[in-house]
Design a protein around this motif. Sequence first.
Motif, PDB file in Angstrom:
ATOM      1  N   ALA A 162     -21.794  51.262  32.181  1.00 35.25           N
ATOM      2  CA  ALA A 162     -20.563  50.547  31.870  1.00 35.25           C
ATOM      3  C   ALA A 162     -20.714  49.682  30.626  1.00 35.25           C
ATOM      4  CB  ALA A 162     -20.167  49.672  33.057  1.00 35.25           C
ATOM      5  N   GLY A 163     -21.931  49.661  30.075  1.00 33.61           N
ATOM      6  CA  GLY A 163     -22.170  48.870  28.877  1.00 33.61           C
ATOM      7  C   GLY A 163     -22.442  47.417  29.175  1.00 33.61           C
ATOM      8  N   ILE A 164     -22.886  47.127  30.399  1.00 35.86           N
ATOM      9  CA  ILE A 164     -23.178  45.744  30.769  1.00 35.86           C
ATOM     10  C   ILE A 164     -24.659  45.614  31.046  1.00 35.86           C
ATOM     11  CG2 ILE A 164     -22.863  44.034  32.598  1.00 35.86           C
ATOM     12  CD1 ILE A 164     -19.903  45.255  32.627  1.00 35.86           C
ATOM     13  N   PHE A 165     -25.280  44.699  30.339  1.00 38.68           N
ATOM     14  CA  PHE A 165     -26.723  44.529  30.473  1.00 38.68           C
ATOM     15  C   PHE A 165     -27.036  43.542  31.586  1.00 38.68           C
ATOM     16  CE2 PHE A 165     -30.701  42.372  29.467  1.00 38.68           C
ATOM     17  CZ  PHE A 165     -31.547  43.467  29.461  1.00 38.68           C
ATOM     18  N   VAL A 166     -27.922  43.963  32.468  1.00 44.56           N
ATOM     19  CA  VAL A 166     -28.374  43.085  33.547  1.00 44.56           C
ATOM     20  C   VAL A 166     -29.865  42.851  33.319  1.00 44.56           C
ATOM     21  CG1 VAL A 166     -28.691  42.864  36.024  1.00 44.56           C
ATOM     22  CG2 VAL A 166     -26.658  43.995  35.136  1.00 44.56           C
ATOM     23  N   PRO A 167     -30.296  41.592  33.185  1.00 39.63           N
ATOM     24  CA  PRO A 167     -31.716  41.344  32.913  1.00 39.63           C
ATOM     25  C   PRO A 167     -32.581  41.759  34.098  1.00 39.63           C
ATOM     26  CG  PRO A 167     -30.606  39.299  33.443  1.00 39.63           C
ATOM     27  CD  PRO A 167     -29.531  40.350  33.329  1.00 39.63           C
ATOM     28  N   VAL A 168     -33.755  42.295  33.796  1.00 39.73           N
ATOM     29  CA  VAL A 168     -34.627  42.757  34.866  1.00 39.73           C
ATOM     30  C   VAL A 168     -36.066  42.691  34.386  1.00 39.73           C
ATOM     31  CG1 VAL A 168     -34.535  45.205  34.232  1.00 39.73           C
ATOM     32  CG2 VAL A 168     -34.901  44.562  36.595  1.00 39.73           C
ATOM     33  N   GLU A 185     -41.243  39.477  21.136  1.00 34.34           N
ATOM     34  CA  GLU A 185     -40.742  40.696  21.759  1.00 34.34           C
ATOM     35  C   GLU A 185     -40.971  40.609  23.266  1.00 34.34           C
ATOM     36  OE1 GLU A 185     -42.934  43.897  19.964  1.00 34.34           O
ATOM     37  OE2 GLU A 185     -44.852  43.052  20.553  1.00 34.34           O
ATOM     38  N   CYS A 186     -40.778  39.399  23.801  1.00 32.23           N
ATOM     39  CA  CYS A 186     -41.106  39.118  25.188  1.00 32.23           C
ATOM     40  C   CYS A 186     -39.816  38.984  25.985  1.00 32.23           C
ATOM     41  CB  CYS A 186     -41.912  37.829  25.249  1.00 32.23           C
ATOM     42  SG  CYS A 186     -42.138  37.162  26.882  1.00 32.23           S
ATOM     43  N   ASP A 187     -39.756  39.659  27.116  1.00 28.17           N
ATOM     44  CA  ASP A 187     -38.552  39.568  27.944  1.00 28.17           C
ATOM     45  C   ASP A 187     -38.372  38.169  28.524  1.00 28.17           C
ATOM     46  OD1 ASP A 187     -37.858  42.131  27.443  1.00 28.17           O
ATOM     47  OD2 ASP A 187     -38.575  42.958  29.336  1.00 28.17           O
ATOM     48  N   LEU A 188     -39.498  37.504  28.808  1.00 26.35           N
ATOM     49  CA  LEU A 188     -39.378  36.163  29.364  1.00 26.35           C
ATOM     50  C   LEU A 188     -38.764  35.216  28.334  1.00 26.35           C
ATOM     51  CD1 LEU A 188     -39.901  34.515  31.883  1.00 26.35           C
ATOM     52  CD2 LEU A 188     -42.174  33.994  31.048  1.00 26.35           C
ATOM     53  N   GLN A 189     -39.202  35.349  27.082  1.00 29.70           N
ATOM     54  CA  GLN A 189     -38.606  34.548  26.007  1.00 29.70           C
ATOM     55  C   GLN A 189     -37.118  34.873  25.857  1.00 29.70           C
ATOM     56  OE1 GLN A 189     -40.769  35.423  22.381  1.00 29.70           O
ATOM     57  NE2 GLN A 189     -41.710  33.407  22.388  1.00 29.70           N
ATOM     58  N   ASP A 190     -36.840  36.165  25.787  1.00 31.27           N
ATOM     59  CA  ASP A 190     -35.472  36.593  25.500  1.00 31.27           C
ATOM     60  C   ASP A 190     -34.509  36.165  26.596  1.00 31.27           C
ATOM     61  OD1 ASP A 190     -36.506  37.717  23.298  1.00 31.27           O
ATOM     62  OD2 ASP A 190     -36.331  39.796  23.940  1.00 31.27           O
TER      63      ASP A 190
END
Lengths: 637, 196
Positions: free
Chosen positions: A35-41, A115-120
């Motif tokens: 659907a074009g919706i980003f869910v963080p994981v 390039e860290c997901d925790l940072q982002d």
Amino acid sequence: MADASTVAELVNISVDGRPVEVPPGTLVWDACEKAGIFVPVYCAHKKLEPVAVCRMCLVEVEGLPKLQPACATRVAPGMVVRTQTEQVRKFRDGNLEFLLLNHPLDCPVCDRGGECDLQDFTQRYGPGRARSSITEKVHFDKAVKLSDKIMLDQERCILCWRCVRYYEEITGEREIVLQERGVHTVVDSFERQPLQSQFQGNLPEICPVGALTHRQYRFRARPWDLRRTASVCSHCSYGCNIFVDAREEQIARYASNDNPEVDDSWLCDQGRYGFPELNRPERVINPEARVGGLRQAVSYQDAVARAAGALLRVRGDHGGTSVGVLGSPRMTNEEAFVLQWLAREVIATPHVDHRYEPLEGISPEQFRLGIAELEGCDAVVVIGDRPERLSPVLTLRLYKVANKLGRQILRVPETFSAAQVVKQLPAAGRIGIVAAQADRAAAMGLRAKAGSAGREAAVLTITEAVNSRGCQDLGLLPNVGPGYRSLEHSGLFGRQLLEAAVAGQIKALLVVGDGADFEAEGLFHEALAKVDVAVVVTAWQGVASRAATVLLPGRTIAEKAGTVTNTEGRVQRVRTAVEPKFTFPSDLRILGDLAAGLGSDLGVQALAAPVFELLAAAVPAYRGCQAGLRAHWEPGS
Amino acid sequence: MFREMVGGLRITLREMMTKPITIQYPEEQRPVPPRHRGRHILHRYDNGLEKCIGCELCAGACPVGCIYVQAAENDPQHPVSPGERYAVRYEINLMRCIYCGYCAEACPTEAITLGPRLDLADYKRERLVATKDDLLEAWPGFHPMAQGVAEGRGAPAPQTSPLGAGSSHQGPAGSAPGLRPPIPGSRGSGGGAAPI
């Protein structure tokens, strides 16, 4: 999840008011993505089974009292999902606060910083400030050397289990475990034994934070220093898709570039950590020529003119057959095609090869089975350990076929009885046969035996170097022409050619490419010393560059553009990831200029794209394939 | 007309009486305002370890891209900076720098500041690319900000080998009170110069 038959009954759900149609059994996370919706994981990964431990992807599902993990909840008809509500926002915020509670916040010295997901995600969804003091954190071990390749920082770990699950589901080696309980839980190697796997390099890549890092890349660069180029790994013939990350025209690291048809996003350590080979400083950087017995630097035009003149002289005095042409399996398809054209049509010699040992009795039928097609086989026979030694990533594909898909894998020794093997195979279904190219006869024999027993079988043979397959397809061999066309006069194979040179029958050698297959051979040294003319186009200083009468600087595979063909016949592009230290023309243009010097015109510009058109006209299987498709060989061709 | 002449001469004569505001520049120098943004300085901790951890945030923040940093891993026996990482190369192209001070703002360890030095001319462009040797604070510090600390220090050690924990030539500097640098990742406490 859902196969083709259920496509008719798609499930309609709504995500944040957007209607989406997905097959039943789809995960809510994937539906949101659609659907074009980003869910963080953090814990979920496309190639791993869901566990829902990180609680980062919690979303609201209408009718359910509590938030649901999007990564592990499957869609149901009429489901209404909301990802942007106040409750979701509050949970994400709280969750990140928990994750950061004991996180050391050493982003400035962390290789993952940038390039860290925790940072982002903290930036995007997290709390603006910490409520606890930085001095009250629980500490664990930093800089734990898990092996000579991987560094572990237990403080940075957010316990997503991806590494543990990777070892469980993808390699089956189970080298990393979770230890202790509660706030003291840490990830560590089992009993602190050094990791043994040859697929460790994938760990830092799946780690969403900087807990697992490459020791090779340690402190080498920050992500914003790197220029990323999509290319193909040059370690073996498997053709894994990679990103080459370069800093200041030096390769800093390889990263995987998921291609489900080939590598399935995993690289082997030999490939991933093998690039320092290409960063070596022992390069040929200037055209040189022997002028009156002394080698000296000359201009590029002068070098090409001298090379062409010398080859013409030898051809005039002794005939075209007194010239030998040697390529390399690390050339691009375009170079291989032009080189064999240069040898056969321009110099008029049948003696052209790209390898030391002779290669006879090859056909496209030996590469019929695709890598991804292994998953469609009901049983796979692997002959010996050579295929997996040559292309380690094949092991992961076989593990997937055996464990995720539950198919039979039959590993047999090189010397096997075809009748015995056929007896062990399932009564029906498709049989895959995987063998090293050296065992091609045995593999084809087994295929014939299985065929006569009424089983449908296909063979995949594994070649040696990155473009061995392309060199064979395009006829950089003395016994077959482009497209495995049979020849009127076969030439001499690499070794025989060098023996003939030592015996004085071959007067001139044209050596193009890294020559890695020849450099180690004493015969190569002798032959180069014996011949009157040795024109060498190479990137590396070595036996060939030292013995050359005319030397032209070549490029490494990271410095050139073109296509290479992997062992299953997939034509993939390599791109210029780093520029060489010199500005002389590329290998392909050198060959074009050499042909011009010899009085022949290629007919097109010596650039990768027009030459590919030319070779696709000569080898129809290659038509339209440079976008990463497999060359389609007609059965029996 | 006469009146105007007298008026002009009066100004001339008045100015002849006043003290000139020019000075004999290289020999004589004006004090630089404390917050002047001149040539950069890379600072050290009081134990001689470099504050710079090679994180490249200065290079990332630099709007003109004039900073080049190459980090490397500290040898735990002879660390250059506290923690695991240090800058093995640190270069600033002073010709390109616009002296905006974003590097100092981005620095997580306050390793880089813009100093008072403003005489930045040179005869060779190459010399205007300042290297780590040019930028690094001498040890003991020469910088006015570091003077006070430097006075209480014993014999200076050679600049090329910054001292680590337990180093024999540590001298009184090691006992400087409460000087554990606030570097994330360095967990050792107690003695001032305890790297990692």
